[in-house]
Design an enzyme around this catalytic site. Sequence first.
Site, PDB file in Angstrom:
ATOM      1  N   GLU A  29       0.830  -1.200   0.000  1.00 23.14           N
ATOM      2  CA  GLU A  29       0.000   0.000   0.000  1.00 23.14           C
ATOM      3  C   GLU A  29       0.868   1.255   0.000  1.00 23.14           C
ATOM      4  OE1 GLU A  29      -2.304  -0.656   3.488  1.00 23.14           O
ATOM      5  OE2 GLU A  29      -3.245  -2.470   2.701  1.00 23.14           O
ATOM      6  N   GLU A  60      -4.813  -6.417   2.811  1.00 28.22           N
ATOM      7  CA  GLU A  60      -3.636  -7.197   3.200  1.00 28.22           C
ATOM      8  C   GLU A  60      -3.752  -8.655   2.754  1.00 28.22           C
ATOM      9  OE1 GLU A  60      -3.415  -3.483   5.042  1.00 28.22           O
ATOM     10  OE2 GLU A  60      -5.061  -4.929   5.200  1.00 28.22           O
ATOM     11  N   HIS A 129      -0.881   0.095  15.424  1.00 29.59           N
ATOM     12  CA  HIS A 129       0.267   0.500  14.624  1.00 29.59           C
ATOM     13  C   HIS A 129       1.594   0.132  15.291  1.00 29.59           C
ATOM     14  CE1 HIS A 129      -2.867   2.711  12.641  1.00 29.59           C
ATOM     15  NE2 HIS A 129      -2.034   3.248  11.777  1.00 29.59           N
TER      16      HIS A 129
END
Length: 325
Positions: A29, A60, A129
Amino acid sequence: MAQMNMKEAIRDALRVELKNDPNVILFGEDVGHVGGVFRATEGLQAEFGEDRVFDTPLAESAIGGLAVGLGIQGFRPIAEIQFVGFIFEALDQMVVQAARMRFRSGGKYNSPIVFRTPFGGGVKAAELHTDSLEGLLAQTPGIKVVIPSNPYDAKGLMIASIRDNDPVFFMEHLNLYHAFRAEVPEEAYTVELGKANVVREGSDVTIIAYGMMVHTATKAADQLAEEGIKAEIIDLRTVSPIDIDTIVASIQKTNRAIVVQEAQKSAGVAAEVIAQINEKAILHLEAPVLRVAGPDTVYPFAQIEDSWLPSPKRVIDAVKKVVQF
């Protein structure tokens, strides 16, 4: 030699292998024109073209599936998962397909794939994250898990991972991308997968760490040295497989050890390291092996993550416990 930070060293490794092997393909991405969310792949599409470096949809599972398909066709895919918390969408492709390809096909096919992903705390990022999810992959047979702590190792480990004929999960700590610069050869070289590195010699205790925690351990060792405690630090570099021989050799000298990981305490890399130490070096120990790790909670919001993450003080406290045992 050139001065590079870890992000630049990784980018240089990708450039070297894209140039050296036409079967190397890089995708994920925003890795193309934008150069990735952290600009780790900046300039590579312009240099090698859209057929070799290209963007994918925000999916994903599709990234993982594409990597598996290309791998069995003779390509060497480098698939970026934009943040570590997004690997859950691709675990079927990574764990069920890529990691088992050689076994399932009786050696007819393999999956020479590198799954890259940034991870790690201390940067005040959003939820999902910064988690340390290496334990999920370390328990999976057939896939190697690599976590560099410095620019030199990052380039050499990345090139070795791309050239490996089995899948590699390559984790890049966010807090190390720009942390410091070091000398990195401009030519191609490899750092052996599955081989730890003794980054600091010592005689009183062995500190085993990887990724950002190598630097946390080093800060602790500097303070301990002022008190007369000489700590030896081992950087695992590869957390699956674990280089237990280097660890045992160190413990035979120091007779004490602690393991430091950023991930939650239970059922992780530290637990596996301790289990192997008990199996192969227990008669050399003069104290239990302790863990310094994140608490067994969900990774916290940014306001309190500094209190959650292992600190030099916590490492020092653990070292003193084993030294004074």
